[in-house]
Design an enzyme around this catalytic site. Structure first.
Site, PDB file in Angstrom:
ATOM      1  N   ASP A  63       0.869  -1.182   0.000  1.00 18.47           N
ATOM      2  CA  ASP A  63       0.000   0.000   0.000  1.00 18.47           C
ATOM      3  C   ASP A  63       0.896   1.219   0.000  1.00 18.47           C
ATOM      4  O   ASP A  63       1.967   1.217   0.604  1.00 18.47           O
ATOM      5  CB  ASP A  63      -0.902   0.002   1.232  1.00 18.47           C
ATOM      6  N   ASP A  77      -6.913  -1.559  -4.387  1.00 18.87           N
ATOM      7  CA  ASP A  77      -7.963  -1.274  -3.404  1.00 18.87           C
ATOM      8  C   ASP A  77      -8.990  -0.310  -3.986  1.00 18.87           C
ATOM      9  O   ASP A  77     -10.200  -0.482  -3.791  1.00 18.87           O
ATOM     10  CB  ASP A  77      -7.355  -0.670  -2.138  1.00 18.87           C
TER      11      ASP A  77
END
Length: 188
Positions: free
Chosen positions: A135, A149
């Site tokens: 991330d 995501d």
């Protein structure tokens, strides 16, 4: 539909791994956007961090269901929604197979001074189903996330909207499937 977000996710994660360090986030737009490298073993909001393999199995089931459903798609909206979900699920699943986990991560494995290449990382993955998702995007009051995501969330929102509008994956509408009430002249 799934190819473009999947490639964008993979490329941006490679750039994040090459350019950023977990210990040195980059602030942009006066702090409205931060590029923060994080390795997430769990699901959204870091839920279930000790259950990486469970999420991997769930993702395999989701990918399998979408691929099984794809030949019956006759709705452009559902094709976009499921394509986005498929690309996001696949992008994060690739991480769970090939990306390092925090137990294997040292500061020398990421950032501009990191040794090795993409090929090195692909040929020496962690244990299957135990890698951590990369991330790297952070906005205020929200957990760090990635392109995959975002694709999952956008696809999910679109799927909910299509379902509320009564649009089926075969392109028909729920309103079209309900039998009409006969009028006085139709009774016989």
């Amino acid at each position: 539909m799934a190819a473009v977000p999947l490639v964008a996710d993979f490329v941006t994660k490679e750039i994040a791994l090459a350019r950023f360090s977990p210990y040195d986030p980059v602030e942009l737009l006066g702090g409205l956007l931060r590029l923060t490298l994080v390795f997430n073993p769990g699901a959204a909001f870091s839920i279930g961090t000790g259950m990486t393999w469970v999420f991997s199995l769930i993702v395999v089931a989701v990918i399998g269901y979408i691929l099984w459903t794809a030949p019956r798609l006759r709705s452009a909206g559902w094709a976009v929604a499921l394509g986005l979900i498929l690309s996001g699920a696949t992008g994060n699943f690739i991480d769970r197979i090939w990306r390092p986990n925090t137990r294997e991560l040292s500061s020398s494995l990421v950032g501009p001074e990191a040794p090795g290449t993409l090929l090195d990382r692909l040929l020496s993955p962690p244990s299957p189903m135990y890698g951590h998702v990369v991330d790297w995007i952070q906005i205020p009051y929200w957990p760090v996330f990635n392109i995959a995501d975002s694709a999952i969330v956008c696809g999910g929102v679109l799927a909910v909207l299509l379902a509320f509008r009564g649009i089926n994956i075969d392109g028909t509408r729920e309103a079209d499937k309900t039998p009409s009430t006969p009028t006085r002249g139709d009774e016989a």
